[in-house]
Structures are given as structure tokens and as C-alpha cells.
Design a protein around this motif. Structure first.
Motif, short mmCIF file in Angstrom:
data_model
loop_
_atom_site.label_atom_id
_atom_site.label_comp_id
_atom_site.label_asym_id
_atom_site.label_seq_id
_atom_site.Cartn_x
_atom_site.Cartn_y
_atom_site.Cartn_z
N CYS A 79 -5.61 5.69 2.74
CA CYS A 79 -6.28 5.64 4.04
C CYS A 79 -6.09 6.97 4.80
CB CYS A 79 -5.72 4.48 4.87
SG CYS A 79 -6.35 4.42 6.55
N ASP A 111 0.88 -1.18 0.00
CA ASP A 111 0.00 0.00 0.00
C ASP A 111 0.91 1.22 0.00
OD1 ASP A 111 -2.02 1.82 0.19
OD2 ASP A 111 -2.95 0.94 1.97
N LEU A 132 -2.28 6.85 7.46
CA LEU A 132 -3.04 6.10 8.46
C LEU A 132 -2.75 6.46 9.91
CD1 LEU A 132 -1.65 3.44 10.06
CD2 LEU A 132 -1.76 2.46 7.80
N THR A 177 -0.62 6.09 2.08
CA THR A 177 -1.61 6.18 3.17
C THR A 177 -1.26 7.35 4.08
OG1 THR A 177 -0.71 5.00 5.11
CG2 THR A 177 -1.49 3.62 3.28
N THR A 186 -4.63 2.70 -1.00
CA THR A 186 -5.86 3.01 -0.24
C THR A 186 -6.04 4.50 0.03
OG1 THR A 186 -4.80 2.79 1.92
CG2 THR A 186 -5.81 0.79 0.98
#
Ligand code: DI6
Ligand code: FE
Length: 403
Positions: free
Chosen positions: A316, A68, A73, A71, A314
Motif C-alpha cells: 500500500c 500484511d 500506508l 506497506t 499489498t
């Protein structure tokens, strides 16, 4: 004598040297020694080898561990309340002017002590790992001062030390203008370039930098100053570019030999050409596209025509992409953007590794690479993109160990 030998499995190696869709080797086998892949081939080709542990996988498919490559996150709090208000009709701008949006996450992130920030972020990391991720890039960008940006990057580092996952850290100092600099944007850019960046570089808290080049973010000239300083310090660069408008960010990033330009819904052919010439990756982020209900897709056909490899991630983050599932992003990359399942899986493995500058280390099942693998109970690789809400692999192997 190897440590492990995986047999009775099919391999989606994603290695371009293997001439089949998905780099597939049916009835394959993988030898693992000291955390690395030491041999890959058909079972019959590996017949003479011995390992401490020979593991038949019952016909499962093995892929590289998912990567990934974009992100955010690590952050404090979340914005589910804003999500509810937006569904009731409040606009993003109204919420932002009432102190919500990115500013709300900046407040919560600054307030959280380091340990609390780590523990708040851990479930998100765990969710991605359960979805098959073995490498995650994590950006700062909700601290926006020296201490809070460093704290975010330290939190990312602590997560990497305590979980079976590789973490790549990125300083995103030019993400948003912090509230206390509302009327002093030049001062904030100076702080980012002259203070935050050198402090982070000196403490080795990030391997790359990123910026949000956008009307609501930072101008190309501000980004240029930041990239110039980062390059001097030996950091790699990447850019949030052409997400909501075309400021020629991709071409700017190309001037600095960037790893990637990310989002790219509004990139034009000149930008794509510049990316191709610089050997950059296009990182596509269908979660943000979906959550913002965007209608303009990134120009996938143009990227293909110019040979710009496409990664999928993602993104995220608590505002525009609260995404916890890597395979859902592969599904959306196919359904919303028109990638083939093979492109989508490459986008979360081989190409994502390239976007992080780690193409020699991870991203394919090939001799010499880290033994980061996912074992999926599926009949063909396209199922990874076909199912909407696939729970994750049956097993994950990280650096040669079950994880
Ligand atoms: N792109 C975005 O859409 C956001 N950041 C970025 O770089 C939004 C992040 C947030 O709302 O928290
Ligand atoms: Fe982002």
C-alpha cells in the motif's frame, strides 16, 4: 474455564503440522484464553471443555488473521491527480521532473503535523483491517530527514495504539534521494546511516530497516553501508530488491541474514539460492506489478524449487500500489503470478508472519499463538482468492476480542 470456545466452524489453520490442504480441520473448534489460542481440534476432541462463551459459527470458515507484511500506508496527500495525468499520456519521468512522484509525497508528508498524518492514514489502515488484516508492517520513507522519518514512525505507532491491530515499524530511510540532496547523494546516505538510523534506533521507533535497491533508488554499496550500521544496532533488515532490474539485491540482503527480499520480478537463480541458504522469505507484491503494468513475473517456480517461502502483501503506497484490499492481493497472486490459493493464503498468514520475524506469535491457528482470527462466510478456503473484491470477513477477532 476458557474465555471463548468457537464451534460449528471449519478451520483453515495454515499449520503445516495439520496434514491437509490449508491445514484444514472440518467441524473444528478453537479454545481461547487471555487472548491466546489454548486448544485447536475437531469439535469432538474439545467436547469436554467449558468456556464462559460458547459461540456456534454456523459452518463458517475460520482463518488466521491476515498479515500484511509490506506497506507504506503512512503518508501525506495522495497522487490521484498524477494517476489521471498518466492515463492522459504523461510519463512517470515527466511527472517526476515536474516535482511529482515520490517528491510530491515527501512534500505532503513533511508538511503534515503528526496528528494530521495519523488521521490521513487511519482510513487506509481501517480498510485493510476491514479486509481481514490483524497485523500490518508500516515503513517510513517519505520523510527523508530525521524529524519527518521519526514523525512517520510515531504516526504508525499511534495508529497501532488506537486500533485493534498489531503494527511492525520499519525505517526505510534509503527510499529516495530527497530533493535538497539532489546533487549530494553521498551526503544523504551519510545522513541516513550516521544520523537518521541511530536516532530511530535509540528512540525504539522501528524494529527493522529497509531500502530501495534500484537504479532509481540506491546502489548495493549504499545499501550495504546502511545494513551494516543497522545490524550493529540490532535491527533486522529487509530489502526492496530486483523490482525493475537485477542489482543482486537479494544476495546482498542474504549476507545480512535478512528477513525477506521483496518484489523480486528480476531475481535470478543465484539470488534465489542465496535467499534459500539464508532462510529468507520472498515477499511478492502483485499490486505494484499490476499498477505499473509490468509483464515480467517473479520466478515463482524457481522459488518453489529452492524452497523459498512466498509471502504476499499489498505494498500500500500512493504511487505504485494504492491497494486497500488484502484479499485482492491473494486473488492477483494466483491469477497474475500463478500461486495456488493455498500458497496465497499462506502468503498472507504463516509466511507473512515469518517475514516479520513473528512466526512464533501469529500466522497460524495453533496452540500458543495470539488469537487473531477471521471468520468468513464461505464454502471453501479457495473462495478467498476466487472472489475479486471480496468485502472482508464477517467478523475479526484480535487478541481474543471481537474487533
Ligand atoms: N517501490 C516502489 O515502486 C516505490 N517505492 C518503492 O519502494 C514507489 C513509491 C512511490 O511512488 O511513492
Ligand atoms: Fe514497497
Amino acid at each position: 474455564m476458557w474465555d471463548r470456545l468457537l464451534v460449528d466452524c471449519n478451520l483453515a489453520t495454515m499449520d503445516p503440522a495439520v496434514e491437509a490442504a490449508f491445514g484444514a480441520i472440518e467441524n473444528g473448534a478453537i479454545g481461547i484464553q487471555d487472548g491466546r489460542i489454548v486448544r485447536v481440534g475437531r469439535r469432538t476432541e474439545l467436547a469436554g471443555y467449558q468456556a464462559k462463551k460458547v459461540e456456534p459459527l454456523g459452518g463458517a470458515w475460520v482463518t488466521p488473521g491476515l498479515v500484511d507484511c509490506h506497506t507504506h500506508l503512512v503518508f501525506g496527500g495522495n497522487r490521484a491527480g498524477e494517476f489521471e495525468r498518466r492515463l492522459e499520456g504523461a510519463s512517470y519521468a515527466e511527472i517526476a521532473s515536474a516535482g511529482g512522484g515520490i517528491a510530491a509525497t515527501v512534500r505532503a508528508t513533511r508538511e503534515a503535523p503528526l496528528e494530521a498524518l495519523v488521521e490521513a492514514s487511519r482510513p487506509r489502515l481501517k480498510a485493510l483491517m476491514q479486509g481481514g488484516v490483524t497485523t500490518v508492517e508500516i515503513k517510513s520513507g517519505y520523510g527523508l530527514d530525521i524529524d519527518a522519518e521519526a514523525k512517520m514512525l510515531r504516526a504508525a505507532g499511534l495508529l497501532g495504539e488506537s486500533e485493534k491491530v498489531r503494527i511492525e515499524r520499519t525505517l526505510l530511510a534509503l527510499h529516495a534521494l530527497p530533493p535538497e540532496y539532489r546533487d549530494r547523494r553521498e551526503d544523504y546516505v551519510r545522513l541516513a546511516v550516521d544520523s537518521i538510523l541511530p536516532a530511530v534506533a535509540q528512540q525504539g521507533l522501528a524494529s527493522s530497516v529497509d531500502a530501495f535497491c534500484e537504479g532509481i533508488g540506491f546502489t548495493p554499496e549504499e545499501v550495504r553501508a546502511f545494513f551494516a550500521a543497522a545490524s550493529e544496532l540490532g535491527l533486522k533488515v529487509k530489502l526492496h530488491a530486483e523490482q525493475l532490474s537485477n542489482l543482486q539485491g537479494a544476495a546482498l540482503a542474504a549476507e545480512f541474514g535478512a528477513l525477506s527480499a521483496d518484489h523480486l520480478e528480476h531475481v535470478d537463480e543465484a539470488g534465489v539460492r542465496a535467499m534459500a541458504a539464508a532462510g529468507m522469505v520472498a515477499v511478492l507484491l502483485p499490486g505494484a506489478f499490476y499498477a505499473l503494468k509490468e509483464t515480467k513475473c517473479p520466478p515463482v517456480e524457481l522459488l518453489r524449487r529452492h524452497g523459498v517461502p512466498m509471502a504476499v502483501a499489498t505494498d500500500c503506497n500512493p504511487g505504485t500500489s494504492p491497494v486497500l484490499s488484502p484479499t485482492l492481493m491473494m486473488s492477483m497472486a494466483c491469477t497474475l503470478f500463478g500461486l495456488t490459493p493455498e500458497e496465497a493464503l499462506a502468503g498472507m498468514t504463516r509466511v507473512a508472519a515469518k517475514a516479520l520475524g513473528l512466526a512464533d506469535e501469529i500466522g497460524t491457528i495453533a496452540v500458543g499463538k495470539a488469537a487473531d482470527l477471521c471468520i468468513w462466510r464461505i464454502g471453501r478456503p479457495a473462495e478467498l482468492c476466487y472472489w475479486i473484491g471480496l468485502p472482508g470477513p464477517e467478523r475479526r477477532i484480535f487478541a481474543g476480542e471481537d474487533a
